[in-house]
Design an enzyme around this catalytic site. Sequence first.
Site, PDB file in Angstrom:
ATOM      1  N   SER A 146      -7.797   0.845   3.405  1.00 28.67           N
ATOM      2  CA  SER A 146      -8.205   0.320   2.098  1.00 28.67           C
ATOM      3  C   SER A 146      -9.386  -0.632   2.248  1.00 28.67           C
ATOM      4  O   SER A 146      -9.596  -1.212   3.316  1.00 28.67           O
ATOM      5  CB  SER A 146      -7.036  -0.449   1.473  1.00 28.67           C
ATOM      6  OG  SER A 146      -7.442  -1.074   0.279  1.00 28.67           O
ATOM      7  N   SER A 147     -10.132  -0.819   1.154  1.00 19.24           N
ATOM      8  CA  SER A 147     -11.170  -1.850   1.119  1.00 19.24           C
ATOM      9  C   SER A 147     -10.721  -3.066   0.307  1.00 19.24           C
ATOM     10  O   SER A 147     -11.469  -4.050   0.206  1.00 19.24           O
ATOM     11  CB  SER A 147     -12.454  -1.289   0.484  1.00 19.24           C
ATOM     12  OG  SER A 147     -12.966  -0.243   1.267  1.00 19.24           O
ATOM     13  N   THR A 173      -9.665   0.217  -9.838  1.00 20.91           N
ATOM     14  CA  THR A 173      -8.748  -0.706  -9.198  1.00 20.91           C
ATOM     15  C   THR A 173      -8.865  -1.969 -10.015  1.00 20.91           C
ATOM     16  O   THR A 173      -9.781  -2.091 -10.822  1.00 20.91           O
ATOM     17  CB  THR A 173      -9.221  -0.899  -7.737  1.00 20.91           C
ATOM     18  OG1 THR A 173      -9.108   0.347  -7.075  1.00 20.91           O
ATOM     19  CG2 THR A 173      -8.476  -1.953  -6.974  1.00 20.91           C
ATOM     20  N   ARG A 175       0.843  -1.181   0.000  1.00 22.40           N
ATOM     21  CA  ARG A 175       0.000   0.000   0.000  1.00 22.40           C
ATOM     22  C   ARG A 175       0.888   1.245   0.000  1.00 22.40           C
ATOM     23  O   ARG A 175       1.952   1.274   0.646  1.00 22.40           O
ATOM     24  CB  ARG A 175      -0.831  -0.040   1.275  1.00 22.40           C
ATOM     25  CG  ARG A 175      -1.846   1.068   1.453  1.00 22.40           C
ATOM     26  CD  ARG A 175      -3.038   0.864   0.592  1.00 22.40           C
ATOM     27  NE  ARG A 175      -4.153   1.704   1.019  1.00 22.40           N
ATOM     28  CZ  ARG A 175      -5.133   2.062   0.202  1.00 22.40           C
ATOM     29  NH1 ARG A 175      -5.149   1.670  -1.057  1.00 22.40           N
ATOM     30  NH2 ARG A 175      -6.123   2.797   0.638  1.00 22.40           N
ATOM     31  N   GLY A 215     -13.587  -1.609  -6.719  1.00 21.34           N
ATOM     32  CA  GLY A 215     -14.885  -0.986  -6.478  1.00 21.34           C
ATOM     33  C   GLY A 215     -14.984  -0.177  -5.200  1.00 21.34           C
ATOM     34  O   GLY A 215     -16.079   0.010  -4.689  1.00 21.34           O
ATOM     35  N   GLY A 216     -13.852   0.312  -4.650  1.00 28.92           N
ATOM     36  CA  GLY A 216     -13.940   1.083  -3.414  1.00 28.92           C
ATOM     37  C   GLY A 216     -14.645   0.240  -2.361  1.00 28.92           C
ATOM     38  O   GLY A 216     -14.374  -0.953  -2.221  1.00 28.92           O
ATOM     39  N   ASN A 265      -6.215   4.081  -7.143  1.00 29.27           N
ATOM     40  CA  ASN A 265      -7.398   4.621  -6.478  1.00 29.27           C
ATOM     41  C   ASN A 265      -8.440   4.998  -7.525  1.00 29.27           C
ATOM     42  O   ASN A 265      -9.153   4.135  -8.021  1.00 29.27           O
ATOM     43  CB  ASN A 265      -7.074   5.797  -5.553  1.00 29.27           C
ATOM     44  CG  ASN A 265      -8.257   6.099  -4.634  1.00 29.27           C
ATOM     45  OD1 ASN A 265      -9.078   5.219  -4.413  1.00 29.27           O
ATOM     46  ND2 ASN A 265      -8.374   7.307  -4.126  1.00 29.27           N
ATOM     47  N   THR A 282      -4.028  -0.826  -7.252  1.00 32.50           N
ATOM     48  CA  THR A 282      -4.852   0.312  -7.653  1.00 32.50           C
ATOM     49  C   THR A 282      -4.059   1.608  -7.790  1.00 32.50           C
ATOM     50  O   THR A 282      -2.979   1.757  -7.215  1.00 32.50           O
ATOM     51  CB  THR A 282      -5.958   0.534  -6.586  1.00 32.50           C
ATOM     52  OG1 THR A 282      -6.885   1.512  -7.046  1.00 32.50           O
ATOM     53  CG2 THR A 282      -5.397   0.984  -5.244  1.00 32.50           C
ATOM     54  N   ASP A 317      -7.897   8.288   0.169  1.00 29.42           N
ATOM     55  CA  ASP A 317      -8.404   7.212   1.034  1.00 29.42           C
ATOM     56  C   ASP A 317      -8.206   7.519   2.511  1.00 29.42           C
ATOM     57  O   ASP A 317      -8.729   6.828   3.372  1.00 29.42           O
ATOM     58  CB  ASP A 317      -7.726   5.877   0.701  1.00 29.42           C
ATOM     59  CG  ASP A 317      -8.454   5.130  -0.412  1.00 29.42           C
ATOM     60  OD1 ASP A 317      -9.550   5.565  -0.809  1.00 29.42           O
ATOM     61  OD2 ASP A 317      -7.926   4.110  -0.884  1.00 29.42           O
TER      62      ASP A 317
HETATM   63  O1  DON Z   1      -7.932   0.941  -1.406  1.00 30.93           O
HETATM   64  C1  DON Z   1      -9.104   1.220  -1.593  1.00 30.93           C
HETATM   65  O2  DON Z   1     -10.020   0.796  -0.940  1.00 30.93           O
HETATM   66  C2  DON Z   1      -9.446   2.138  -2.746  1.00 30.93           C
HETATM   67  N1  DON Z   1      -8.306   2.950  -3.083  1.00 30.93           N
HETATM   68  C3  DON Z   1      -9.873   1.302  -3.890  1.00 30.93           C
HETATM   69  C4  DON Z   1     -10.387   2.140  -5.004  1.00 30.93           C
HETATM   70  C5  DON Z   1     -11.141   1.352  -5.944  1.00 30.93           C
HETATM   71  O3  DON Z   1     -11.398   0.190  -5.795  1.00 30.93           O
HETATM   72  C6  DON Z   1     -11.600   2.118  -7.078  1.00 30.93           C
HETATM   73  N2  DON Z   1     -12.272   1.335  -8.008  1.00 30.93           N
HETATM   74  N3  DON Z   1     -12.702   0.549  -8.468  1.00 30.93           N
END
Ligand code: DON
Length: 598
Positions: free
Chosen positions: A480-481, A409, A115, A501-502, A429, A427, A450
């Site tokens: 992060s997710s 991502t 990360r 997908g955030g 982001n 990602t 984030d």
């Molecule tokens: O780490 C995270 O949770 C976010 N930066 C992830 C962003 C993300 O998945 C965007 N798109 N699909």
Amino acid sequence: MKTCVLTLCLAAGTQMLLAPLSRGQAAAEYRDHTQSAGVWPRQAVRGAHGMVATDEELGSQAGVEILKRGGNAVDGAVAVAFALAVVEPAAGNIGGGGFMLVRLADGRTTFFDYREVAPGKATRDMYIKTDGTLDKELSVIGYKSVAVPGTVAGLELALKTYGKLKLADVLAPAIHLAEDGFPVSEKLARQLDGERAELQQFNLSRRIFLNDGKMFHPGDTFKQPELAATLKRIAKNGAAEFYRGETAKVLVDDMNRMGGLITLEDLAQYQPKVREALHANYELDGHKWDVITSPPPSSGGVAIIEAMNMLHDVPLKGWDDAQSVHMVVETMRRVFADRAAYLADPDFSKVPVEGLTSDCYAKELASTIDPEHASSSKTVKAGTPHICGVSASNQVAPQAISLNDGPHTTHFSVVDAAGNAVASTYTLNNSYGSHVTSTAGFLLNDEMDDFTTQPGVPNALFGLIQSDANAIAPGHRPLSSMTPTILVRDGKLSFVTGSPGGPTIISATMLSVLNWMRLGMDAQAAINAPRFHHQWLPDVILMEKDFPASLEAALNAQGYQTRRRGHIGLVNAIGIDPKTGERLGAADPRDNGAAVGY
Ligand code: DON
């Protein structure tokens, strides 16, 4: 589900140091389906030996090429990651960061955390304007949104730890794709067009990704000579080149000229980490399952185990059954309230992982769910996690919370002929990250968004709630997710999964796990099945378009607000056929993912 015996082997705090879609972005999971579900593949791709599932056919082919040349799953995964940095610029990267979960055929598991971290000059209030309001642009676009990238260091560490091949070998497919170019797909042309307004703000991004304003069309050849040169230097000199060599100097020179924060010292100090994966064990219909998933600074592994614990006595019939959807939504509501209050960088915060994932805590939370009606997020707050036998009052207090998170991502899965497996999500982001391209030819992340950019205020990209423990501070990793996850059934590899997908990463990954493990769907059906998401706040269920209107009406009658969404997540998974051992590559058809096997 008959019984559920839960034993949790946690890595709490164990770290071994080894070396509002405001910007008109068009991340795949926020667009409508390119095809209707009716024409999606119904069967997974079968392979007797190895399998690679990614968002891009060229990325999957790069992985298979390395497997066929004698590389193992980690070699293949590192080759995929570098190749996606060339062919999937929206999310594939060397200017971002991510996680890689490895399970070797002998049962050992390792979680590589690469990360990004906040630069040394970052400050808690760096995105707050003099009038006290949040600057909604600064944390998502341009030089100040960039956190110190981790990808190159993380990939090298994974390769050195478990790979059989040299960095130069696994970089070869990516270098070829960058140097000789590859045909622009309809998907890439559409994405780049969708990002035009943002990319054209930066000279190099405009020249490279918008073809100097002429734009790319399907079938054009896309060459990236600056990126090829950077990848070649990395192939020759290793990650040190990126963090202390010419690439570092070029990147810092860009930062100095353009008002970014990253210094040579930030780059030289960056360290990927090896963490222990989270494990949760369940017994189900006579089979023993081990769910192996992502520890903090991912919030997703804790969330998935907490949710699966709450669901273990709940009969699930499928996603055309309003009652099943209701129970999962209520579970997610509570899990996301806890995420907001407790999850952060474990190197700087005490994250109560054991309490959040304890069986007893799950039972308590589950007992607050009304089986017939929707709860309200106004009354559901973060709980008081505790382990069995310890009173909740002795446990850590929730942090003050504020609203956030951010879209594109990419997740890929690799299984080799020996049964080694890799699940990896990485990602920039947002789609195309900060939209800034380094003079060294690669896009830079906007991972700073984030963090909790302003207490009490939703961050720019996703509007998730987060705590002060996730405040900006030098060297901290933003929460992060991303949740790469691997399932083992009766001691054997069973399913490799994850999603972009955030915050919807957590729901999409968990639904793929429930589909495979609890509902017994076959691999492709587990990916194709319609998805839904609830993240506590806002108090609304997001539902993909394929749910029948009758199901939505039933949920509305229970008191839910619902909203339709084109895509939720892009899950590229690999299942193992328990009878034949064949690898079942199930790429997500929502945006033309590709599984390639042999
Ligand atoms: O780490 C995270 O949770 C976010 N930066 C992830 C962003 C993300 O998945 C965007 N798109 N699909």
